[in-house]
Design an enzyme around this catalytic site. Structure first.
Site, PDB file in Angstrom:
ATOM      1  N   HIS A  29      -6.956-105.089 -96.147  1.00 51.39           N
ATOM      2  CA  HIS A  29      -5.588-105.479 -96.473  1.00 51.39           C
ATOM      3  C   HIS A  29      -5.071-105.528 -95.224  1.00 51.39           C
ATOM      4  CE1 HIS A  29      -1.862-105.467 -98.892  1.00 51.39           C
ATOM      5  NE2 HIS A  29      -1.281-104.762 -97.847  1.00 51.39           N
ATOM      6  N   GLU A  30      -4.906-104.543 -94.494  1.00 51.57           N
ATOM      7  CA  GLU A  30      -4.311-104.560 -93.097  1.00 51.57           C
ATOM      8  C   GLU A  30      -4.839-105.477 -91.916  1.00 51.57           C
ATOM      9  OE1 GLU A  30      -1.571-102.979 -93.128  1.00 51.57           O
ATOM     10  OE2 GLU A  30      -1.832-101.912 -94.891  1.00 51.57           O
ATOM     11  N   HIS A  33      -3.205-108.794 -92.604  1.00 53.08           N
ATOM     12  CA  HIS A  33      -1.974-109.043 -92.068  1.00 53.08           C
ATOM     13  C   HIS A  33      -2.049-109.176 -90.443  1.00 53.08           C
ATOM     14  CE1 HIS A  33       0.631-107.628 -95.416  1.00 53.08           C
ATOM     15  NE2 HIS A  33       0.079-106.239 -95.540  1.00 53.08           N
TER      16      HIS A  33
END
Length: 242
Positions: A29-30, A33
């Site tokens: 997820h990170e 980003h």
């Protein structure tokens, strides 16, 4: 949140596998980003070592340490979160800024689809008509992880700072309107209020699970497959069938 933060069976290897699997999904997820931020103009993220799959890079005091301890003290599974720091002043446009925020939930949604696919009746990889006592460990892991991913998608898209949902619309808000609620302590208070709402309102989490059910139906999953994913989540998280 009472379904998530229930009595956890820490003696179960499946529970620990889910915790590890969750940590890896947080990393992805990170990383998403960061990758979109890099593509959008923040060249510093690569210099800062942000494009990595090392979980230590994404540790955040509140999301990675404080909240998991709170979850544990409340009798729940200590699922950590993470943070990626993006130089938004370097991004090429407001659209890129929004894209950075969307990238994390988009990764969770992709993981949800991939984890749920083995249960699809068209593929026939898993016999979804068997009872919970016949579930295999890897099936419980996949079902539990799939449900956690869709919960992460929906909660992250709630437009409350500092969640991604707020950061999606934030670039198109007036600077004064955006900065104040997205800066501590306001953002921390807003997040804690949301957490309390989720904890004390079972109907909210039920609504999230209904979204999951509707998505699976639209993807062609039958009732047996949808129920098996739900049961795998209950068994994987609490160690019991409900």
């Amino acid at each position: 949140m009472r379904c998530l933060l229930a009595v956890i069976d820490f003696s179960s290897p499946v529970t620990w596998a889910i915790v590890i699997g969750w940590i890896m999904s947080v990393v992805l997820h990170e990383f998403s980003h960061g990758l979109v931020g890099y593509l959008g103009g923040d060249y510093t993220i690569k210099e800062r070592g942000g494009l990595t799959l090392n979980p230590l890079q994404y540790i955040d005091p509140l999301n990675s340490l404080v909240l998991p301890v709170v979850f544990l003290l409340m009798g729940g599974i200590p699922l950590p979160g993470g943070v990626t720091y993006i130089r938004r002043d370097l991004l090429r446009s407001r659209a890129w800024d929004s894209a950075v925020a969307v990238a994390g939930p988009a990764m969770n949604f992709l993981l949800f689809v991939l984890l749920a696919l083995p249960f699809h009746p068209k593929l026939g990889w898993i016999d979804t008509t068997v009872g919970p006592d016949q579930y295999k460990t890897w099936q419980i892991f996949l079902g539990a992880m799939a449900q956690l991913q869709i919960v992460a998608v929906v909660i992250n898209l709630i437009p409350v700072p500092p969640l991604d949902g707020f950061n999606v619309i934030g670039p198109f808000m007036a600077e004064r309107t955006r900065v104040k609620p997205s800066t501590p302590p306001a953002s921390t208070i807003a997040f804690l209020v949301l957490f309390l709402i989720l904890w004390t309102s079972p109907g909210v989490l039920h609504g999230i699970f209904q979204i999951k059910t509707r998505l699976l139906e639209l993807m062609g999953f039958d009732d047996d497959a949808i129920d098996m994913i739900r049961q795998c989540f209950n068994i994987g998280i609490t160690g019991r069938n409900r």
